[in-house]
Structure formats: structure tokens, C-alpha cells
Design a protein around this motif. Structure first.
Motif, mmCIF file in Angstrom:
data_model
loop_
_atom_site.group_PDB
_atom_site.id
_atom_site.type_symbol
_atom_site.label_atom_id
_atom_site.label_comp_id
_atom_site.label_asym_id
_atom_site.label_seq_id
_atom_site.Cartn_x
_atom_site.Cartn_y
_atom_site.Cartn_z
ATOM 1 N N UNK A 123 -2.095 -0.363 -8.896
ATOM 2 C CA UNK A 123 -0.995 -1.196 -8.409
ATOM 3 C C UNK A 123 -0.557 -2.168 -9.485
ATOM 4 N N UNK A 124 0.721 -2.084 -9.844
ATOM 5 C CA UNK A 124 1.351 -3.091 -10.691
ATOM 6 C C UNK A 124 2.016 -4.084 -9.741
ATOM 7 N N UNK A 125 1.367 -5.221 -9.505
ATOM 8 C CA UNK A 125 1.806 -6.140 -8.466
ATOM 9 C C UNK A 125 3.211 -6.670 -8.711
ATOM 10 N N UNK A 126 3.514 -7.016 -9.946
ATOM 11 C CA UNK A 126 4.848 -7.560 -10.250
ATOM 12 C C UNK A 126 5.927 -6.522 -9.944
ATOM 13 N N UNK A 127 5.685 -5.285 -10.348
ATOM 14 C CA UNK A 127 6.667 -4.233 -10.124
ATOM 15 C C UNK A 127 6.795 -3.915 -8.630
ATOM 16 N N UNK A 177 -8.395 8.936 -5.703
ATOM 17 C CA UNK A 177 -8.903 7.563 -5.683
ATOM 18 C C UNK A 177 -8.050 6.691 -4.762
ATOM 19 N N UNK A 178 -6.734 6.898 -4.818
ATOM 20 C CA UNK A 178 -5.822 6.132 -3.967
ATOM 21 C C UNK A 178 -6.158 6.335 -2.494
ATOM 22 N N UNK A 179 -6.309 7.600 -2.093
ATOM 23 C CA UNK A 179 -6.576 7.894 -0.687
ATOM 24 C C UNK A 179 -7.969 7.446 -0.267
ATOM 25 N N UNK A 180 -8.967 7.549 -1.156
ATOM 26 C CA UNK A 180 -10.333 7.137 -0.824
ATOM 27 C C UNK A 180 -10.410 5.635 -0.548
ATOM 28 N N UNK A 181 -9.739 4.844 -1.381
ATOM 29 C CA UNK A 181 -9.734 3.389 -1.185
ATOM 30 C C UNK A 181 -9.023 3.030 0.111
ATOM 31 N N UNK A 182 -7.897 3.672 0.351
ATOM 32 C CA UNK A 182 -7.135 3.387 1.567
ATOM 33 C C UNK A 182 -7.938 3.765 2.812
ATOM 34 N N UNK A 183 -8.614 4.920 2.773
ATOM 35 C CA UNK A 183 -9.412 5.371 3.913
ATOM 36 C C UNK A 183 -10.561 4.396 4.190
ATOM 37 N N UNK A 193 -8.167 -3.545 0.221
ATOM 38 C CA UNK A 193 -7.599 -2.325 -0.366
ATOM 39 C C UNK A 193 -6.707 -2.680 -1.557
ATOM 40 N N UNK A 194 -5.870 -3.696 -1.386
ATOM 41 C CA UNK A 194 -4.969 -4.100 -2.474
ATOM 42 C C UNK A 194 -5.746 -4.635 -3.678
ATOM 43 N N UNK A 195 -6.803 -5.366 -3.420
ATOM 44 C CA UNK A 195 -7.613 -5.866 -4.531
ATOM 45 C C UNK A 195 -8.206 -4.694 -5.323
ATOM 46 N N UNK A 196 -8.690 -3.677 -4.610
ATOM 47 C CA UNK A 196 -9.227 -2.489 -5.285
ATOM 48 C C UNK A 196 -8.143 -1.776 -6.090
ATOM 49 N N UNK A 197 -6.947 -1.690 -5.546
ATOM 50 C CA UNK A 197 -5.845 -1.063 -6.275
ATOM 51 C C UNK A 197 -5.517 -1.838 -7.545
ATOM 52 N N UNK A 244 0.837 -1.203 0.000
ATOM 53 C CA UNK A 244 0.000 0.000 0.000
ATOM 54 C C UNK A 244 0.871 1.252 0.000
ATOM 55 N N UNK A 245 1.957 1.227 0.765
ATOM 56 C CA UNK A 245 2.871 2.378 0.810
ATOM 57 C C UNK A 245 3.449 2.660 -0.572
ATOM 58 N N UNK A 246 3.732 1.612 -1.346
ATOM 59 C CA UNK A 246 4.245 1.814 -2.697
ATOM 60 C C UNK A 246 3.240 2.574 -3.562
#
Length: 581
Positions: free
Chosen positions: A428-432, A392-398, A418-422, A66-68
Motif C-alpha cells: 500500500x502506497x498510502x499517499x497514492x 500475500x494481499x489475500x492472506x493478510x486480508x483473510x 490489515x492496513x498496517x501490514x500492507x 483495502x479495496x484499492x
């Protein structure tokens, strides 16, 4: 004591010594320790990798990912601009920065909050001419305090919560840490800002006060003097750049020994450590020329980026960094505290806190900073790169945060959502992200958790608790709580907070049983003490980075941190007794 008890305690003691000596990477020490415990049959073979499925490990992994995403969104850019307009005086800037940093640290790991706040520190330092040493150390300590306030604020909180779950069948809830952490933070932040300004300002020399607020003395290569100039001496050039010359190369030959009267001729290539402003003035006057610069393109930009504790460049030699070569990025220089400077800039080995001075195209620089785990200090020139959907990033995290705090959803489930939504929204590019993850802390937790269980399963924790209880002059709740907190405070500067929690949690549970005290109270004391790392620059990644970025003297950490540590011991003990006694 049984043979197994002696073996597990001897193994852990040996690991603590190696951790403190910093001879090997922490994850290697932990994995070797786990393998040894398995071979000695202290940890059952089918439990060797039980840490991989532990909720604490899963939550830490999710927070790091999430921090990334939050970093890529440049979520705090607006916060930095607002603080720059509203606050100018050093003590007010420091207090507000510490408050924001502590708040961030309540919902993510300490190093994540610290790295997100660093660009704001550099901006405020530069705009208001505040020496960054007045801001960086207080911010580091503040993020450690903020992490005490929630179950996800730092790994020790998750680990003691897991220990409480196994001991009593009920874990700490998301905000159970808040009363104790908030009391410590309120007292600690005010004391920290007031005391640190006195100590760090009194430790400044006039030269420090007059220097630029951003950056250290830069190590770079120059060509001196320009063709057609008369030969000059080494002493003359050092006076011109307000620095020192570490080596000089003429053609393919290195000049040795270097003396003040050594004559330099056109084309000599010099490795220097010098004041950045003096170098720029010498370049502008035509007296010197930079030996390293990228091609002059219209969209070229300059950037300074700091080496973070989780950076893949830590320990790398500049010449071997393929990421920069592939993206046509030139390393112009390095700001460092390293005392060893020799050879060429390509031979320089990077360490945590070093600041790279880079030139290249904006997109290439941003990608390299992200891939290599760096944090931008200053960026000049080139077009501004847009934010990546910060709202959008902050709304999902909140939403995930509120679900964990008030919805009764376990943190590992809420943050997983949260990660699934990203992932679904493409944020979120999971591999990267996985390639940039701070894997050492994950591997450390995975390896140490089975060892902590072995301390309990072999009966070693019960034996230590029995001996400790028998040695007490009187068995009061206040004394036992203070002792557990003090033990954690004494251990954590020399190892790491996660290991401290893993080792002391089973002892705290057994001691609570012997003294007929609530296990939650002593485990809370262990969590607080494990995060109370205000005395040395090497006990926590935040402090390591702050030590390099300040820059600070080693003794200044103790000078600033001892009142904060004492306040944490007293306030922490009192609040544990009131809330959990």
C-alpha cells in the motif's frame, strides 16, 4: 413540537429534497446542512466534527483503502478464468457471478465489490457472447444483498450498530447480520437471476442480440473521405459506419446545418457515433481514417476503461485531463449514453458509466487507470503486466477478516491491522491511495452523523415515534417491523443508504421504547431497508454505473427489481421477528 424539533426536521426534510433532486454533490449538501445545524445551535459546536472519530467512519475509510490494494493485486483474475471454463449458459453465468459478488460484498463496501467483479463480467460476456446487460444489473443487485450479511458489508450496517451501542451499550457483532442477510440473499439471488433473465431477454431487440457483447456505440472522430477520393454525402458515410454524424469541421470552419445531402470533401473531420465493428471495417477497407490515434510503437496497447462513481474524471472535459497528456495517452473514443454530442471529442464531458477507448504504453495506461479511479473493461495488445503479490494481499486480508468475525476484535481495529501490514510489506502506497479515495462518502458520513444525533437529542425522534405509534391500528411487532423496513425502502432510492440509516435509526430506537420491542430488531429492519435499492437506477452508485454499462432503459430497473424488493420486505420482516423478536 419544540422550535428545535421543527428546525431539525425541516432542515433534514430540505436536505432530503436536495439529495433527491441531485442538484448538488451529496457531500456538499451534507456539509452545508451540518454548518446550518451548528449555526442554529441544533448541533453543539464541540460535536460538529465528532463523526471524524466515529468507528463507522473509520471502518469505511479502512475498507476503501483495502479495496484499492485488492484492485492492484488483480486478485480475481484467476476466478474469472475458472468461471469462463466451467460455465457458459447465461443463467448459470449470471447466478455464479451474483453469488461471488454477494460473497465479496459481505467483507467490503458494495461499490468496491461491484468494481472488482466488473472485469470478470466483461471477460465472460465477450468469451461466451452473452449480452452484458444480462449480467451487470443482476450483479449490482447481488452486491447490495451481500452487503446485508455482515456489519462491514455496507455503511448502514455500521451506522445502526453504532446507534445500538449508544442506545443499549452493546453493538451488533460482526456476524449478527448474517441470519437475516443470508435468508434474503438466498431467496433474492435465485429470484433475481430467474426473473431478470426473463425480463431483460424479452426487452432485447434483434439488433441487441446480434450486437457485440462488449461495449456501446462509440463516439469518436474520423477523417472522411481520404485524400484523393471523390466527394461523398453525409448520408453515404452514415450508412457506411452504421451511425450518425454529430458535427463536421472543414479546416477551421464548422459545417452547419448538416443535412443528409451535405457533401464531404477530403480532410473533413467528423464527430460520429457509430458501431465499433463497422468503424473498424471501414478503416480496414481504406474508406475512412481515424482522426485520433497514438504513435505506432511496438509495445502500444489499446484499453477500454469505465468511469466509476468515485472517479476524478467524472464531470471532466476530455481536453482538460492532464493525466492522459502527461503519459502520452490518446483518447480514441468514448462509449456513452449521453444524448448530447456536439463540437469535438475534446469538448465531451464525461459521466459515470462512460467507457473510454484509450491507446498508450501498458505501464502508462495502468497507472492512469489507477490514478483516475477507472476500471478496465477490455485490454488488447502490449505485454501482460504482472500481478502485485496477490497471495500475500489475500492472506493478510483473510487474517484480518477472521479476527473481526471470530476473534472478538472490533472491525475498525482488525481492518486497521490489515492496513498496517500492507504498509509494512509495501503493498500500500498510502499517499497514492488516499488521493484516489472515495472522499464524498467519507464526508457524507462525517456530516450526517451529528445531524442524526441531533434528531435524538432534540426529542424529534421521540415525537415522531409517539405520533407513528399512536397512528397504528394495532401495535404488533410484525407490523412495526414491516413499517420501519418499508420506510427505509421508500426513502433510500431518492437519497442514499447512509442518510436513510442516520435519519431512521433514532426513530427506530424511540419506537422500540414506546412499543416495548428490542431496539436491535427495528434497527436491523432499518439497515435492510436502507440497502434494498432495487427499483431505480439512481439510488445507489452501483445502480448508476450498471445503468450506463448495460445499457438499460429506466423502466427495466423497476421491472426487474419489484419482485426482489417484495421478497426482501417479506423475508426481512420474518427473519427479524424470528432472530431478534
Amino acid at each position: 413540537m419544540t422550535v428545535d424539533q421543527i428546525l431539525i426536521l425541516g432542515l433534514l426534510l430540505g436536505m432530503l429534497v436536495v439529495f433527491a433532486g441531485d442538484w448538488f454533490r451529496v457531500e456538499i449538501v451534507a456539509l452545508v446542512g451540518l454548518a446550518t445545524a451548528v449555526l442554529l445551535q441544533l448541533v453543539p459546536l464541540d460535536q460538529a466534527f465528532s463523526g471524524l472519530a466515529n468507528p463507522a467512519v473509520i471502518t469505511v475509510l479502512e475498507i476503501l483503502l483495502i479495496v484499492e490494494v485488492l484492485k492492484a493485486s488483480r486478485l480475481l483474475d484467476g476466478v474469472g478464468a475458472m468461471l469462463s471454463r466451467l460455465f457458459r449458459r447465461p443463467h448459470r453465468v449470471a447466478l455464479v457471478l451474483c453469488m461471488v459478488g454477494a460473497l465479496l460484498s459481505t467483507v467490503m463496501n458494495n461499490i468496491g465489490a461491484f468494481s472488482l467483479m466488473l472485469p470478470i463480467v466483461f471477460v465472460l460476456s465477450r468469451r461466451h457472447h452473452i449480452p452484458q446487460r444480462l449480467l451487470v444489473m443482476p450483479l449490482s443487485f447481488a452486491t447490495l444483498m451481500g452487503g446485508m450479511c455482515t456489519v462491514v458489508g455496507t455503511p448502514p450496517n455500521l451506522l445502526v450498530s453504532e446507534a445500538l451501542q449508544k442506545a443499549s451499550g452493546e453493538s451488533f457483532r460482526f456476524l449478527d447480520f448474517l441470519p437475516t442477510g443470508l435468508a434474503i440473499s438466498l431467496v433474492g439471488l435465485v429470484l433475481l437471476v430467474w426473473w431478470s433473465q426473463r425480463i431483460l431477454q424479452s426487452g432485447q431487440t434483434e439488433e441487441d442480440e446480434e450486437s457485440e457483447p462488449i461495449g456501446h456505440r462509440m463516439v469518436t472522430e474520423i477523417v472522411c473521405p481520404l485524400a484523393g477520393r471523390e466527394p461523398v454525402t453525409l448520408a453515404h458515410v452514415e450508412a457506411m459506419i452504421d451511425g450518425t454524424i454529430s458535427s463536421a469541421v472543414r479546416g477551421d470552419r464548422r459545417l452547419f446545418p448538416l443535412k443528409q445531402e451535405t457533401e464531404l470533401v477530403p480532410g473533413d473531420r467528423l464527430l460520429v457515433e457509430a458501431d465499433d465493428l463497422a468503424l473498424r471495417e471501414a478503416f480496414a477497407a481504406g474508406n475512412l481514417a481515424p482522426a485520433r490515434t497514438s504513435a505506432a510503437l511496438s509495445d502500444q496497447m489499446q484499453l477500454q476503461a469505465a468511469i466509476m462513481p468515485y472517479s476524478i474524471l467524472q464531470g471532466s472535459v476530455i481536453a482538460n485531463i492532464g493525466e492522459f497528456a502527461e503519459r502520452a495517452i490518446e483518447v480514441v473514443g468514448v462509449s456513452t449514453q449521453s444524448p448530447r454530442l456536439e463540437g469535438s471529442l475534446d469538448d465531451f464531458r464525461l459521466s459515470v458509466g462512460d467507457i473510454l477507448h484509450l491507446e498508450g504504453q501498458p505501464e502508462a495506461l495502468q497507472q492512469a487507470v489507477t490514478n483516475c479511479g477507472l476500471v478496465t473493461v477490455v485490454a488488447t495488445g502490449g505485454p501482460i503486466i504482472a500481478r502485485k503479490q496477490s497471495f500475500l494481499t489475500s492472506a493478510i486480508f483473510l487474517a484480518g477478516l477472521l479476527a473481526a468475525a471470530f476473534g472478538g476484535i472490533p472491525p475498525e481495529i482488525a481492518y486497521g491491522m490489515v492496513l498496517i501490514c500492507y504498509l509494512v510489506t509495501g503493498l500500500l502506497d498510502l499517499r497514492e491511495a488516499l488521493s484516489r479515495l472515495n472522499w464524498p462518502i467519507i464526508l457524507l458520513l462525517v456530516a450526517m452523523l451529528p445531524l442524526g444525533e441531533a434528531v435524538a437529542n432534540t426529542g424529534a425522534a421521540a415525537t415522531i415515534a409517539k405520533a407513528l405509534f399512536a397512528a397504528l391500528p394495532f401495535a404488533s411487532a410484525s407490523l412495526i417491523t414491516f413499517i420501519m423496513l418499508a420506510l427505509a425502502v421508500g426513502i433510500t432510492p431518492f437519497v442514499n443508504n447512509a442518510t436513510t440509516a442516520v435519519v431512521l435509526a433514532p426513530i427506530a430506537i424511540e419506537l422500540s421504547d414506546k412499543a416495548d420491542l428490542p431496539p436491535a430488531m427495528l434497527l436491523m429492519a432499518v439497515a435492510i431497508g436502507a440497502s434494498c435499492d432495487f427499483l431505480t437506477p439512481f439510488g445507489h452508485h452501483n445502480n448508476v454505473l450498471a445503468y450506463a454499462l448495460g445499457p438499460y432503459r429506466f423502466r427495466e430497473f423497476f421491472a426487474v427489481g419489484w419482485p426482489v424488493t417484495l421478497a426482501t420486505l417479506l423475508v426481512g420482516t420474518l427473519t427479524c421477528l424470528i432472530v431478534w423478536g
